[in-house]
Design a protein around this motif. Structure first.
Motif, PDB file in Angstrom:
ATOM      1  N   LYS A  57      70.635  50.599  27.636  1.00 36.37           N
ATOM      2  CA  LYS A  57      70.697  49.411  26.773  1.00 36.37           C
ATOM      3  C   LYS A  57      69.579  49.409  25.719  1.00 36.37           C
ATOM      4  O   LYS A  57      69.808  49.028  24.568  1.00 36.37           O
ATOM      5  N   SER A  96      75.104  40.001  20.608  1.00 36.48           N
ATOM      6  CA  SER A  96      76.425  39.387  20.437  1.00 36.48           C
ATOM      7  C   SER A  96      77.509  40.409  20.105  1.00 36.48           C
ATOM      8  O   SER A  96      78.691  40.164  20.341  1.00 36.48           O
ATOM      9  N   GLU A  97      77.115  41.564  19.584  1.00 35.32           N
ATOM     10  CA  GLU A  97      78.095  42.581  19.189  1.00 35.32           C
ATOM     11  C   GLU A  97      78.316  43.671  20.236  1.00 35.32           C
ATOM     12  O   GLU A  97      79.377  44.286  20.280  1.00 35.32           O
ATOM     13  N   THR A  98      77.301  43.939  21.058  1.00 37.12           N
ATOM     14  CA  THR A  98      77.412  45.035  22.017  1.00 37.12           C
ATOM     15  C   THR A  98      78.322  44.685  23.187  1.00 37.12           C
ATOM     16  O   THR A  98      78.468  43.517  23.563  1.00 37.12           O
ATOM     17  N   ASN A  99      78.921  45.724  23.764  1.00 39.57           N
ATOM     18  CA  ASN A  99      79.753  45.551  24.963  1.00 39.57           C
ATOM     19  C   ASN A  99      78.931  45.725  26.240  1.00 39.57           C
ATOM     20  O   ASN A  99      79.442  45.511  27.347  1.00 39.57           O
ATOM     21  N   LEU A 100      77.674  46.093  26.072  1.00 35.61           N
ATOM     22  CA  LEU A 100      76.800  46.290  27.226  1.00 35.61           C
ATOM     23  C   LEU A 100      76.406  44.937  27.817  1.00 35.61           C
ATOM     24  O   LEU A 100      76.202  43.965  27.075  1.00 35.61           O
TER      25      LEU A 100
END
Length: 281
Positions: free
Chosen positions: A4, A114-118
């Motif tokens: 991350k 807000s954009e990451t899928n993590l």
């Protein structure tokens, strides 16, 4: 680098040019400042490049120890501090822009989360806050240290030049020098005149120094004492002192104060002193 943190690092590095353009929108016209909207194109381009590099350096701290972070950021702030010191950019302007830099930096981290899928946890955010804010704090700390070091060195150099110019020994011939003194003499200035004139007399190799007091408005016991000490110090290094140009009102004050110049070589004016010595050349 943990997955991350690595993803955050890559996001920030990729967005560095966009970050810098957003930061630039907060600038205004400030004459002489490197951050001004009307700064020359080459300066603006350099500022953009430096800003983007700071973004990358701070992001890199996610995978560095404190010592590594300080080494990489410290090396860069030496360069940027030197650049700002060359311009009329104030330290207040630098710190204002750094505050903007910090706010935008955290806005980009917010965008990442807000954009990451993590799955970003509160522990991740606290860890990043510790690492990144430590790096951001060190940016301004190291920059300020370097900037002030440059400013202090510059002031000391200017002060040294002013002191030297305030007591210049002018070489009239190979062995005759002239020291014109203008204005009031206090203890600090008297000490500087003594130190400066002694060194200049040694450097120039003169054997006679004409001390012109026509520009001295008042003479008190302290000034007289300093003049005597200067003449004695010059005598010890083999330089004869000739005093000239004492004003009538200063002479009257000296008599009233009981100041005795009788033991010193005197001339009424600089012209007479120079004329008399010219006859002996």
């Amino acid at each position: 680098m943990e997955t991350k943190a690595k993803a955050l690092y890559q996001f920030i590095v990729e967005k560095a040019p966009q970050f810098t353009e957003e930061w630039f929108t907060h600038q205004s016209v400030k004459t002489g400042s490197d951050y001004s909207l009307d700064a020359p194109p080459q300066i603006s381009e350099k500022i953009r490049e430096q800003n983007s590099n700071y973004v990358r350096l701070v992001a890199k701290s996610l995978d560095q120890s404190n010592e590594e972070m300080k080494e990489t950021i410290g090396a860069w702030t030496k360069k940027t501090a030197a650049d700002r010191a060359q311009s009329r950019t104030s330290i207040a302007e630098v710190t204002r822009n750094f505050g903007i830099f910090r706010r935008i930096f955290w806005q980009f981290i917010e965008r990442f989360t807000s954009e990451t899928n993590l799955p970003i946890t509160i522990q991740d955010l606290f860890y990043w806050e510790k690492k990144l804010n430590t790096a951001l704090d060190y940016v301004i700390e190291s920059f300020t240290k370097e900037f002030m070091k440059i400013m202090i060195m510059r002031l000391e150099a200017q002060s040294s030049l002013i002191k030297e110019l305030s007591a210049p020994v002018i070489e009239l011939t190979d062995y005759i020098g002239l020291l014109p003194i203008i204005g009031d003499i206090d203890t600090a200035r008297a000490k500087n005149i003594m130190e400066s004139s002694l060194q200049q007399s040694i450097d120039s190799g003169i054997s006679i120094l004409i001390l012109d007091l026509s520009g001295v408005v008042t003479v008190d016991t302290m000034v007289a004492k300093e003049i005597f000490q200067l003449a004695e110090a010059l005598r010890l290094i083999g330089v004869e002192t000739v005093i000239c140009g004492i004003r009538p009102e200063v002479a009257q004050t000296a008599i009233q104060l009981g100041i005795d110049f009788s033991g010193m070589k005197m001339e009424s004016s600089l012209q007479k002193a120079v004329r008399k010595m010219a006859k002996n050349i």
